[in-house]
Enzyme design. Structure first.
Site, PDB file in Angstrom:
ATOM      1  N   THR A   7       0.859  -1.192   0.000  1.00  0.00           N
ATOM      2  CA  THR A   7       0.000   0.000   0.000  1.00  0.00           C
ATOM      3  C   THR A   7       0.886   1.230   0.000  1.00  0.00           C
ATOM      4  O   THR A   7       1.867   1.285   0.741  1.00  0.00           O
ATOM      5  CB  THR A   7      -0.871   0.021   1.285  1.00  0.00           C
ATOM      6  OG1 THR A   7      -1.612  -1.184   1.351  1.00  0.00           O
ATOM      7  CG2 THR A   7      -1.829   1.202   1.281  1.00  0.00           C
ATOM      8  N   ASN A 186       6.563   7.110   0.545  1.00  0.00           N
ATOM      9  CA  ASN A 186       7.857   6.413   0.497  1.00  0.00           C
ATOM     10  C   ASN A 186       8.277   5.835   1.838  1.00  0.00           C
ATOM     11  O   ASN A 186       9.467   5.802   2.165  1.00  0.00           O
ATOM     12  CB  ASN A 186       8.960   7.352  -0.024  1.00  0.00           C
ATOM     13  CG  ASN A 186       8.553   7.958  -1.345  1.00  0.00           C
ATOM     14  OD1 ASN A 186       7.965   7.284  -2.182  1.00  0.00           O
ATOM     15  ND2 ASN A 186       8.813   9.248  -1.519  1.00  0.00           N
ATOM     16  N   ARG A 187       7.308   5.428   2.616  1.00  0.00           N
ATOM     17  CA  ARG A 187       7.563   4.796   3.914  1.00  0.00           C
ATOM     18  C   ARG A 187       8.174   5.744   4.947  1.00  0.00           C
ATOM     19  O   ARG A 187       8.678   5.309   5.964  1.00  0.00           O
ATOM     20  CB  ARG A 187       8.465   3.550   3.773  1.00  0.00           C
ATOM     21  CG  ARG A 187       7.855   2.452   2.895  1.00  0.00           C
ATOM     22  CD  ARG A 187       6.598   1.892   3.559  1.00  0.00           C
ATOM     23  NE  ARG A 187       6.031   0.740   2.863  1.00  0.00           N
ATOM     24  CZ  ARG A 187       4.994   0.782   2.023  1.00  0.00           C
ATOM     25  NH1 ARG A 187       4.411   1.937   1.732  1.00  0.00           N
ATOM     26  NH2 ARG A 187       4.523  -0.322   1.486  1.00  0.00           N
ATOM     27  N   LEU A 188       8.153   7.056   4.644  1.00  0.00           N
ATOM     28  CA  LEU A 188       8.640   8.008   5.648  1.00  0.00           C
ATOM     29  C   LEU A 188       7.444   8.479   6.481  1.00  0.00           C
ATOM     30  O   LEU A 188       6.930   9.587   6.315  1.00  0.00           O
ATOM     31  CB  LEU A 188       9.394   9.162   4.977  1.00  0.00           C
ATOM     32  CG  LEU A 188      10.719   8.710   4.351  1.00  0.00           C
ATOM     33  CD1 LEU A 188      11.466   9.895   3.728  1.00  0.00           C
ATOM     34  CD2 LEU A 188      11.621   8.023   5.386  1.00  0.00           C
TER      35      LEU A 188
END
Ligand SMILES: Cc1cc2nc3c(=O)[nH]c(=O)nc-3n(C[C@H](O)[C@H](O)[C@H](O)COP(=O)(O)O)c2cc1C
Length: 208
Positions: A7, A186-188
Site C-alpha cells: 500500500t 515512500n515509507r517516511l
C-alpha cells in the site's frame, strides 16, 4: 503473491503543529475521524497481555469509553486475558485505522472499573448479549456451543431481569505511553510518542 501486496500511504499532513499537550485529546480527535471514515469497527483494538512465563497474548476487544483517565473495555474477568491481567496488570493496545492510514499504540496498566459502572454498561447491552455473558465461561474448553445455546434459551424463557455476572465487567487502561502513527509517502511515516513523566506528557518524534 503476499510479498507483492504493497500500500502506498499518501494521507500525511500530521505535523508538530497538530500536537496538543494531552494525548487523550489527540486520541479523541483521531477517534472522531475514525468514526467518520472507517467502515468496520473503528473502536476495535488489539489488546496484549502477558502470562507468568512472559509470553504475550493478543486479541481484539472493543473500546467502550474514553475518559481523561484512560480507555475502557469490557470482558470476562476469568477469561485468559482476565487471569493474565490479574497477575500482571501491564498491557498494550493498538488501533489500526486503514482508511485514515493511522495507528495508535497505547501502553499502560489496567484496573477494574467500579461495579456500578460495569452494572450500568451491562444493563445497556442487548438482552441476548447479556445472556451470552452469563452462559459463556469465556476461554474455557468446550465440546460445542449447543449446551450454551440451550442454557441461553432457558434463561430467556424465564423472562426475568438479567443481573450482571460478577465475573464480567470493565477494565480501564491508564496510559503511560501513547504513540500516534500517520502513514507517509515512500515509507517516511510520521510518528509522535507521548510518554508520561512526573505527571507531564513529554513528546518525541520517532524515526519511521
Ligand atoms: C471485532 C471483535 C470484537 C471483540 N470484542 C470483544 C470485547 O469487547 N470483549 C471481549 O471479551 N472479547 C471480544 N472479542 C473476542 C476476543 O478477541 C477474544 O476471542 C476473547 O475475549 C477471548 O480472549 P482470551 O481467551 O484471550 O481471554 C472480540 C473479537 C472481535 C474479532
Amino acid at each position: 503473491m503476499i510479498s507483492n501486496i504493497r500500500t502506498d500511504y499518501k494521507k500525511e499532513g500530521f505535523t508538530r503543529e497538530n500536537l496538543v499537550e494531552n494525548p487523550i485529546e489527540l486520541f479523541r480527535e483521531w477517534f472522531k475521524a475514525a468514526l467518520e471514515n472507517e467502515r468496520y469497527d473503528p473502536n476495535a483494538m488489539s489488546l496484549a497481555t502477558v502470562n507468568n512465563l512472559g509470553y504475550p497474548s493478543c486479541r481484539i476487544v472493543l473500546l467502550k469509553e474514553i475518559s481523561e483517565m484512560g480507555f475502557t473495555f469490557f470482558t470476562n474477568y476469568e477469561s485468559r486475558k482476565g487471569q493474565e491481567m490479574e497477575a500482571n496488570n501491564r498491557v498494550a493496545a493498538t488501533f489500526f485505522w486503514p482508511e485514515m492510514e493511522r495507528q495508535v499504540r497505547i501502553r499502560g496498566y489496567v484496573e477494574k472499573i467500579s461495579e456500578e459502572r460495569s452494572d450500568s454498561y451491562f444493563s445497556s447491552r442487548p438482552i441476548d448479549s447479556q445472556i451470552s455473558a452469563i452462559v459463556s465461561s469465556q476461554s474455557k474448553p468446550i465440546e460445542d456451543l449447543s449446551p450454551l445455546r440451550e442454557h441461553a434459551i432457558r434463561i430467556k424463557e424465564e423472562n426475568q431481569p438479567i443481573k450482571r455476572p460478577e465475573n464480567w465487567g470493565g477494565y480501564i487502561i491508564f496510559p503511560s505511553k501513547i504513540e500516534f502513527w500517520q502513514g507517509g509517502a515512500n515509507r517516511l511515516h510520521t510518528r509522535f510518542e507521548y510518554r508520561l513523566e512526573d505527571n507531564n506528557w513529554k513528546i518525541k518524534q520517532l524515526a519511521p
